[in-house]
Design a protein around this motif. Structure first.
Motif, mmCIF file in Angstrom:
data_model
loop_
_atom_site.group_PDB
_atom_site.id
_atom_site.type_symbol
_atom_site.label_atom_id
_atom_site.label_comp_id
_atom_site.label_asym_id
_atom_site.label_seq_id
_atom_site.Cartn_x
_atom_site.Cartn_y
_atom_site.Cartn_z
ATOM 1 N N UNK A 60 0.828 -1.212 0.000
ATOM 2 C CA UNK A 60 0.000 0.000 0.000
ATOM 3 C C UNK A 60 0.858 1.255 0.000
ATOM 4 N N UNK A 61 1.904 1.272 0.836
ATOM 5 C CA UNK A 61 2.766 2.446 0.938
ATOM 6 C C UNK A 61 3.520 2.693 -0.368
ATOM 7 N N UNK A 62 4.114 1.640 -0.927
ATOM 8 C CA UNK A 62 4.897 1.805 -2.155
ATOM 9 C C UNK A 62 4.016 2.215 -3.326
ATOM 10 N N UNK A 63 2.821 1.634 -3.396
ATOM 11 C CA UNK A 63 1.903 2.004 -4.481
ATOM 12 C C UNK A 63 1.412 3.444 -4.312
ATOM 13 N N UNK A 64 1.293 3.898 -3.074
ATOM 14 C CA UNK A 64 0.911 5.298 -2.835
ATOM 15 C C UNK A 64 1.990 6.235 -3.368
ATOM 16 N N UNK A 65 3.255 5.916 -3.089
ATOM 17 C CA UNK A 65 4.345 6.758 -3.560
ATOM 18 C C UNK A 65 4.358 6.823 -5.096
ATOM 19 N N UNK A 66 4.082 5.700 -5.745
ATOM 20 C CA UNK A 66 4.019 5.681 -7.206
ATOM 21 C C UNK A 66 2.885 6.561 -7.731
ATOM 22 N N UNK A 67 1.747 6.494 -7.058
ATOM 23 C CA UNK A 67 0.587 7.265 -7.500
ATOM 24 C C UNK A 67 0.842 8.760 -7.364
ATOM 25 N N UNK A 68 1.496 9.164 -6.270
ATOM 26 C CA UNK A 68 1.821 10.579 -6.066
ATOM 27 C C UNK A 68 2.752 11.087 -7.168
ATOM 28 N N UNK A 69 3.708 10.256 -7.551
ATOM 29 C CA UNK A 69 4.674 10.668 -8.575
ATOM 30 C C UNK A 69 4.013 10.863 -9.933
ATOM 31 N N UNK A 70 2.844 10.240 -10.105
ATOM 32 C CA UNK A 70 2.151 10.326 -11.387
ATOM 33 C C UNK A 70 1.903 11.768 -11.800
ATOM 34 N N UNK A 71 1.398 12.615 -10.862
ATOM 35 C CA UNK A 71 1.105 14.005 -11.232
ATOM 36 C C UNK A 71 2.267 14.951 -10.913
ATOM 37 N N UNK A 72 3.400 14.391 -10.499
ATOM 38 C CA UNK A 72 4.589 15.208 -10.297
ATOM 39 C C UNK A 72 5.543 15.126 -11.478
ATOM 40 N N UNK A 73 5.275 14.169 -12.393
ATOM 41 C CA UNK A 73 6.174 13.958 -13.535
ATOM 42 C C UNK A 73 5.813 14.895 -14.680
ATOM 43 N N UNK A 74 6.222 16.133 -14.566
ATOM 44 C CA UNK A 74 5.877 17.145 -15.567
ATOM 45 C C UNK A 74 6.660 16.946 -16.867
ATOM 46 N N UNK A 75 7.704 16.112 -16.836
ATOM 47 C CA UNK A 75 8.526 15.911 -18.035
ATOM 48 C C UNK A 75 7.987 14.816 -18.946
ATOM 49 N N UNK A 76 6.906 14.122 -18.524
ATOM 50 C CA UNK A 76 6.342 13.046 -19.325
ATOM 51 C C UNK A 76 5.167 13.549 -20.160
ATOM 52 N N UNK A 77 4.957 12.915 -21.294
ATOM 53 C CA UNK A 77 3.815 13.251 -22.141
ATOM 54 C C UNK A 77 2.549 12.662 -21.531
ATOM 55 N N UNK A 78 1.389 13.115 -22.003
ATOM 56 C CA UNK A 78 0.131 12.583 -21.484
ATOM 57 C C UNK A 78 0.006 11.094 -21.789
ATOM 58 N N UNK A 79 0.521 10.667 -22.944
ATOM 59 C CA UNK A 79 0.467 9.244 -23.290
ATOM 60 C C UNK A 79 1.305 8.418 -22.324
ATOM 61 N N UNK A 80 2.472 8.933 -21.934
ATOM 62 C CA UNK A 80 3.326 8.218 -20.980
ATOM 63 C C UNK A 80 2.668 8.168 -19.597
#
Length: 395
Positions: free
Chosen positions: A344-364
């Motif tokens: 749960x904790x590790x998956x939470x960290x991954x989910x948070x990074x999703x909207x912090x990755x401004x260098x990725x395209x919308x498709x990525x």
């Protein structure tokens, strides 16, 4: 001769020019402080600092004049300090964080912290853009700050006599205690949270009447540019009530309010619209995630050494970058004993990074979200599977 001078003087000291009853004086003190609170929350905070609404120039100037009389605060100073608080929240550069300065310091000395930061010319220059800078601001309000509150003292003394000094003291203490102390202190220290905002802001009380809605501080830090601070149906925001009244008569225009999450049937597959919906509702999603973590912690707490339970319970809700190296190491060792909590904790960290990755395209980003949902559904952890369903349900 002497009596003809002393009698009117004594009569004025006892009754003032208004000859008001005790009930009227109490009512005046409450009404006057309430107007000050509304001026702070509607004008200084929501309109000037966050541009969540526009108010008619007549209303704006009334608020400026009233704040000059009752607080002596300069609009651009208040705006700059508050914007810096949001920009540097709970760091060493935060002008009034109980996390870095201690709750006692902020609660009892909040106004002193404000005055100290107001002398920081760099803060004012950097964060005060858009605040009033007209002739009246430069030549009256900024130049003669203490004269405004001095004039209010004279008014209270003339109206109510000697007891007017007590009424004036109540007016002067209301904002330093309730706003600088309670909101800036307790509002980052104790209360309930609707949203898993990046900081520790809390809602002190669901009925925002005493401080005009500022009690809903977690809601505000989550949606800082929202003109409405209430979010749940059972929360009341007095400031929003006045904004609606002003809007109804054409004296205010709301620019933005916090979005209400909308759910539909879970999508079998994710698309770009789903990605945008998840990002737009990320705070609601993380609030639900926080509750899932709480439930999982209760079920798995037997695997957590008792000495670390309180710390781990708090660490689970924080982004990894907000933990120190020793804290991260301790948390990693503890989570090794509970696979559900670790997942749960590790998956939470991954989910948070999703909207912090401004260098990725919308498709990525969409590919990352699809991968996250697939792994959550295959994890065997019920809480994660429920989160995946919610991700697929945002409209």
């Amino acid at each position: 001769m002497l009596d003809s001078i002393l009698d009117p003087l004594l009569n004025w000291l006892s009754n003032g020019l208004a000859h008001a009853s005790a009930g009227f004086m109490v009512a005046w003190a409450l009404i006057a402080t309430h107007i000050t609170i509304i001026a702070v929350t509607v004008y200084l905070h929501r309109s000037q600092a966050h541009r969540a609404l526009d108010v008619h120039p007549v209303i704006a100037h009334f608020f400026r004049f009233w704040l000059w009389l009752t607080t002596g605060m300069v609009t651009k100073e208040w705006v700059a300090i508050h914007r810096k608080h949001h920009a540097k929240c709970e760091t060493e550069d935060d002008p009034h964080s109980p996390i870095t300065r201690g709750i006692e310091t902020v609660f009892w000395c909040g106004s002193e912290l404000y005055r100290a930061e107001a002398k920081n010319k760099e803060t004012i220059a950097k964060f005060s853009h858009g605040a009033p800078d007209d002739w009246v601001e430069r030549n009256v309000y900024s130049k003669f700050q203490w004269q405004g509150v001095g004039l209010m003292l004279i008014i209270d003394l003339l109206m109510f006599g000697a007891i007017g000094a007590t009424i004036w003291a109540v007016q002067m203490l209301w904002i330093p205690v309730m706003a600088a102390g309670v909101i800036n202190g307790i509002g980052h220290y104790w209360g309930y949270r609707n949203f898993d905002s990046p900081d520790r802001a809390t809602n002190i009380f669901p009925v925002g009447l005493i401080i005009g809605g500022e009690e809903l501080h977690n809601n505000h830090h989550t949606f800082a540019t929202s003109a409405r601070l209430s979010n749940k149906w059972w929360e009341f925001d007095a400031g929003w009530m006045y904004i609606k009244l002003l809007s109804y008569v054409g004296l205010a225009k709301v620019r933005k309010v916090a979005p209400r999450p909308k759910l539909t049937m879970p999508r079998p597959s994710l698309d770009l619209d789903a990605l945008q919906a998840v990002i737009a509702n990320r705070y609601d999603l993380m609030a639900k995630y926080a509750k899932s973590l709480q439930h999982a912690f209760v079920e798995e707490r037997r695997h957590v050494p008792q000495v670390y339970r309180d710390q781990v319970k708090r660490w689970l809700h924080l982004n990894a970058d907000r933990l120190g190296e020793r804290e991260r190491e301790t948390l990693s060792q503890v989570l090794a004993h509970s696979k559900p909590l670790k997942t749960l904790y590790e998956m939470r960290q991954e989910l948070v990074k999703l909207w912090e990755r401004s260098n990725l395209s919308t498709e990525q980003l969409l590919a990352h979200l699809q991968s996250w949902c697939q792994r959550a559904e295959a994890s065997g952890v019920r809480a994660l599977q429920e989160m995946a369903v919610r991700v697929r349900s945002y409209a």
